[in-house]
Design an enzyme around this catalytic site. Structure first.
Site, PDB file in Angstrom:
ATOM      1  N   HIS A   1      -2.190  -0.858  19.383  1.00  0.00           N
ATOM      2  CA  HIS A   1      -2.763  -0.246  20.581  1.00  0.00           C
ATOM      3  C   HIS A   1      -3.297  -1.324  21.519  1.00  0.00           C
ATOM      4  CE1 HIS A   1      -3.582   3.502  17.957  1.00  0.00           C
ATOM      5  NE2 HIS A   1      -2.785   3.914  18.919  1.00  0.00           N
TER       6      HIS A   1
ATOM      7  N   CYS B   1     -11.751   2.666  16.407  1.00  0.00           N
ATOM      8  CA  CYS B   1     -10.918   3.831  16.025  1.00  0.00           C
ATOM      9  C   CYS B   1     -11.716   4.963  15.388  1.00  0.00           C
ATOM     10  CB  CYS B   1      -9.855   3.437  15.015  1.00  0.00           C
ATOM     11  SG  CYS B   1      -9.053   1.901  15.346  1.00  0.00           S
TER      12      CYS B   1
HETATM   13  C1  CIR Z   1      -2.212   5.069  12.914  1.00  0.00           C
HETATM   14  O1  CIR Z   1      -1.269   4.312  12.748  1.00  0.00           O
HETATM   15  O2  CIR Z   1      -2.202   5.970  13.744  1.00  0.00           O
HETATM   16  C2  CIR Z   1      -3.427   4.875  12.030  1.00  0.00           C
HETATM   17  N1  CIR Z   1      -3.007   4.471  10.726  1.00  0.00           N
HETATM   18  C3  CIR Z   1      -4.355   3.856  12.622  1.00  0.00           C
HETATM   19  C4  CIR Z   1      -4.914   4.291  13.942  1.00  0.00           C
HETATM   20  C5  CIR Z   1      -5.872   3.304  14.488  1.00  0.00           C
HETATM   21  N2  CIR Z   1      -6.410   3.773  15.699  1.00  0.00           N
HETATM   22  C6  CIR Z   1      -6.744   2.986  16.708  1.00  0.00           C
HETATM   23  O3  CIR Z   1      -6.503   1.807  16.689  1.00  0.00           O
HETATM   24  N3  CIR Z   1      -7.273   3.549  17.780  1.00  0.00           N
END
Ligand code: CIR
Length: 274
Positions: A174, A267
């Site tokens: 991201h 997150c």
């Molecule tokens: C994903 O790949 O969607 C989750 N395993 C990790 C999400 C992390 N979120 C973020 O960086 N905002």
């Protein structure tokens, strides 16, 4: 360098809230994009998540948990399902199809605090790709967020006086894996970001000062501005020391197990500042 005023939120009126969601027992089946799957100690991850919530409480936030969703492995990463601005909350349509049922319980909590607007199909947008610096909003065009998602966001926020800039994100999950705002969202603050210049060109953030992560800590660019403090991952002492040397109140939390799921500091919460 203008130091932040106080390490703890001291505003008037209602205290700010932090929306979180319990760590699901299925975390080991999370989405992965850039990392190989390794075993996650879910018990330890839950302890780390609880300590993260405790840090937010100590910084003046009331922690509101959305209902647990053990069948949704990535549901703990609430940042991706909502973008909160002072005027409105945008409920996202996550890029990973298996994450599309995550937003409603978080939206239900936000409904008491902001008018809600949703991103509609076929556009996709992950909150982790949205970085705000004052009235400028940057959107990472990642594997999760489409140009249609960025345009849908722009249609919502441009009438409110924001500008939206799309940024290609080839190297990391991201936009906020590479860069986060240190200051610039409160009146009179200098616009300042922390970033990994290998993953994003700091010149993207026009008129902002860029502090760089230590080259040995490529993932250290994700920190959470919470009140007047920064919540940072304990795994990046060199970068955290750089921030402390610039006058920031640096709080650290160990999120090593969440990192195995490609989760970082921002997150795990959606902050709703009063
Ligand atoms: C994903 O790949 O969607 C989750 N395993 C990790 C999400 C992390 N979120 C973020 O960086 N905002």
């Amino acid at each position: 360098m203008v130091p932040l005023r106080s390490p703890v939120w001291r505003g008037s009126g209602a205290p700010p809230i932090a929306i979180t969601r319990p760590l699901p027992s299925s975390l080991g089946r999370c989405q992965l994009t850039h990392l190989d799957r390794v075993a996650i100690d879910v018990g330890l991850a839950a302890v780390q998540h609880a300590l993260y919530e405790q840090q937010l409480r100590e910084l003046g936030y009331t922690v509101c948990q959305a209902p647990a969703a053990d069948d949704l492995p990535d549901s703990v990463f609430v940042e991706d399902v909502a973008v909160v601005l002072p005027e409105v909350a945008i409920v996202t349509r996550p890029g990973a199809a298996l994450r599309r049922s995550e937003p409603p319980p978080v939206a239900a909590l936000l409904a008491g605090h902001r008018p809600l607007v949703s991103i509609a199909a076929p556009a996709t947008l992950d909150g982790g790709d949205v970085l705000r610096l004052g009235r400028s909003i940057y959107v990472g065009l990642s594997t999760r967020t489409t140009l249609g998602g960025a345009r849908a966001l722009a249609r919502i926020v441009e009438p409110l006086g924001y500008t939206v800039t799309s940024v290609p994100m080839p190297a990391c999950l991201h936009l906020k894996s590479a860069a986060t705002a240190l200051s610039g969202n409160q009146a009179g603050e200098p616009r300042r970001i922390l970033c990994n210049p290998e993953w994003i060109d700091p010149r993207v953030f026009a008129r902002a000062e860029a502090l760089l992560v230590d080259p040995l800590e490529p993932s250290a660019g994700n920190v959470l501005r919470a009140g007047a403090s920064l919540l940072c991952a304990a795994a990046y002492p060199r970068t955290n020391e750089r921030l402390a040397a610039r006058g920031y109140d640096v709080r650290t939390v160990d999120v090593s197990e969440l990192a195995k799921a490609e989760g970082a500091i921002t997150c795990c919460s959606v902050l709703v500042d009063a």
